[in-house]
Design an enzyme around this catalytic site. Structure first.
Site, short mmCIF file in Angstrom:
data_model
loop_
_atom_site.label_atom_id
_atom_site.label_comp_id
_atom_site.label_asym_id
_atom_site.label_seq_id
_atom_site.Cartn_x
_atom_site.Cartn_y
_atom_site.Cartn_z
N ASP A 27 0.83 -1.21 0.00
CA ASP A 27 0.00 0.00 0.00
C ASP A 27 0.87 1.26 0.00
OD1 ASP A 27 -2.41 1.37 0.00
OD2 ASP A 27 -2.55 1.41 2.19
N ASN A 75 -10.86 -2.71 -5.05
CA ASN A 75 -10.12 -1.70 -5.82
C ASN A 75 -10.82 -1.35 -7.14
OD1 ASN A 75 -6.86 -2.85 -4.68
ND2 ASN A 75 -8.02 -1.07 -3.97
C1 IPE Z 1 -5.19 -2.68 0.10
O1 IPE Z 1 -4.95 -1.33 -0.10
C2 IPE Z 1 -5.19 -3.42 -1.21
C3 IPE Z 1 -3.91 -3.54 -1.88
C4 IPE Z 1 -2.76 -3.10 -1.42
C5 IPE Z 1 -3.93 -4.24 -3.14
P1 IPE Z 1 -6.14 -0.28 -0.26
O2 IPE Z 1 -5.52 1.04 -0.47
O3 IPE Z 1 -7.09 -0.75 -1.28
O4 IPE Z 1 -6.85 -0.38 1.16
P2 IPE Z 1 -7.80 0.66 1.91
O5 IPE Z 1 -8.84 1.08 0.93
O6 IPE Z 1 -6.94 1.82 2.34
O7 IPE Z 1 -8.33 -0.09 3.07
C1 IPE Z 2 -1.67 0.35 -3.25
O1 IPE Z 2 -1.49 1.72 -3.30
C2 IPE Z 2 -1.96 -0.24 -4.60
C3 IPE Z 2 -3.34 -0.69 -4.73
C4 IPE Z 2 -4.26 -0.65 -3.81
C5 IPE Z 2 -3.74 -1.20 -6.01
P1 IPE Z 2 -2.70 2.75 -3.20
O2 IPE Z 2 -3.12 3.13 -4.57
O3 IPE Z 2 -3.78 2.25 -2.33
O4 IPE Z 2 -1.95 3.97 -2.52
P2 IPE Z 2 -2.54 4.96 -1.44
O5 IPE Z 2 -2.99 4.12 -0.29
O6 IPE Z 2 -3.67 5.69 -2.10
O7 IPE Z 2 -1.38 5.83 -1.10
MG MG Z 3 -4.14 2.45 -0.35
#
Ligand code: IPE
Ligand code: IPE
Ligand code: MG
Length: 248
Positions: A27, A75
């Site tokens: 993340d 996602n």
């Molecule tokens: C968790 O991250 C999913 C992945 C890293 C693939 P998210 O960014 O989707 O999680 P939330 O929405 O902050 O809980």
């Molecule tokens: C994790 O990074 C990747 C996925 C969830 C696909 P994020 O896109 O959630 O990054 P933040 O949490 O918005 O910084």
């Molecule tokens: Mg995230």
């Protein structure tokens, strides 16, 4: 958070053996990019480029299974441009990395829904799984369109379809019908990007996993950070509901 110390406490005498299975919630890509004045997709690009060194680092530390959470069932709710861009980058990463992974003895597995993957990506993953099936250095399990709840729902459906009787519904039977059948439960869950939640990752399998969270965004999660996470794990005492080993 990464620096959670056990101030004033002695390290445990009974350090756990090194983790067999580490699972990572990758993340913080979006914030990594935004903090640099870049588009979120640039963070995802940097994130996919970080995967290779992290696999290598865990393999060098003797970790046998590494699961990477790359795209959750939730996602899909992001803006279409980000979803499309993410899938494009993930497909490019599979194409770019497979030969190198194979040359480095990595066995690839996939957990998550297969029906919503674009056909070329699904086929590329199937081919990579077949190509690498006999590799034994490390198993890389990629969680793509993965959600812990839907995985459990699908497992229950498969059990009902197989005619399993109520008395035969055991913890072992459920585990055997999950996408992770045959893979040991993760010993250590790492989350980059600073949040302290599971976000629907491996809900069944994490019952007794150790947690480690770092503020570092995924694109910056380096070999040193891998070492730090493993060092933190070595300080834990796993009790599984029992007592401290010195009191057994
Ligand atoms: C968790 O991250 C999913 C992945 C890293 C693939 P998210 O960014 O989707 O999680 P939330 O929405 O902050 O809980
Ligand atoms: C994790 O990074 C990747 C996925 C969830 C696909 P994020 O896109 O959630 O990054 P933040 O949490 O918005 O910084
Ligand atoms: Mg995230």
């Amino acid at each position: 958070m990464a620096t959670q110390t056990r101030a004033g406490r002695k390290p445990y005498d009974h350090a756990p053996p090194p983790p067999t299975h580490v699972a990572v919630i990758m993340d913080g890509n979006g914030r990594w990019a935004e903090n640099r004045g870049l588009q979120r997709l640039e963070g995802h690009r940097a994130g996919t480029r970080n995967i290779r060194r992290v696999i290598q680092a865990f393999a060098e530390h003797g970790v046998e299974y590494l699961t990477l959470y790359a795209f959750s069932t939730e996602n899909w709710s992001r803006p279409p441009d980000e979803v499309d861009g993410l899938w494009r980058l993930l497909a490019e990463a599979v194409d770019r990395e497979v030969q190198d992974l194979h040359a480095n003895g990595v066995r690839l597995l996939h957990i998550g829904r297969k029906d919503r993957l674009a056909r070329p990506l699904r086929e590329a993953i199937e081919n990579a799984i077949a190509l690498t099936k006999d590799n034994r250095r490390i198993t890389l399990c990629v969680a793509l369109d993965y959600g812990g709840r839907v995985e459990i729902v699908d497992a229950v459906r498969r059990m009902l379809a197989a005619g399993i009787k109520p008395d035969d519904v055991t913890e072992q039977a459920i585990a055997a019908h999950l996408d992770t059948a045959g893979i040991p439960d993760p010993d250590l869950i790492i989350r980059t990007g600073g949040e302290m939640r599971l976000s629907n990752f491996l809900l069944w399998q994490t019952a007794y996993s150790e947690y480690y969270a770092t503020d570092t965004g995924w694109p910056d999660f380096s070999e040193v950070e891998v070492q730090q996470a493993l060092a933190a794990y070595a300080q834990r005492q796993r009790r599984f509901g029992g007592l401290d080993p010195s009191r057994r």
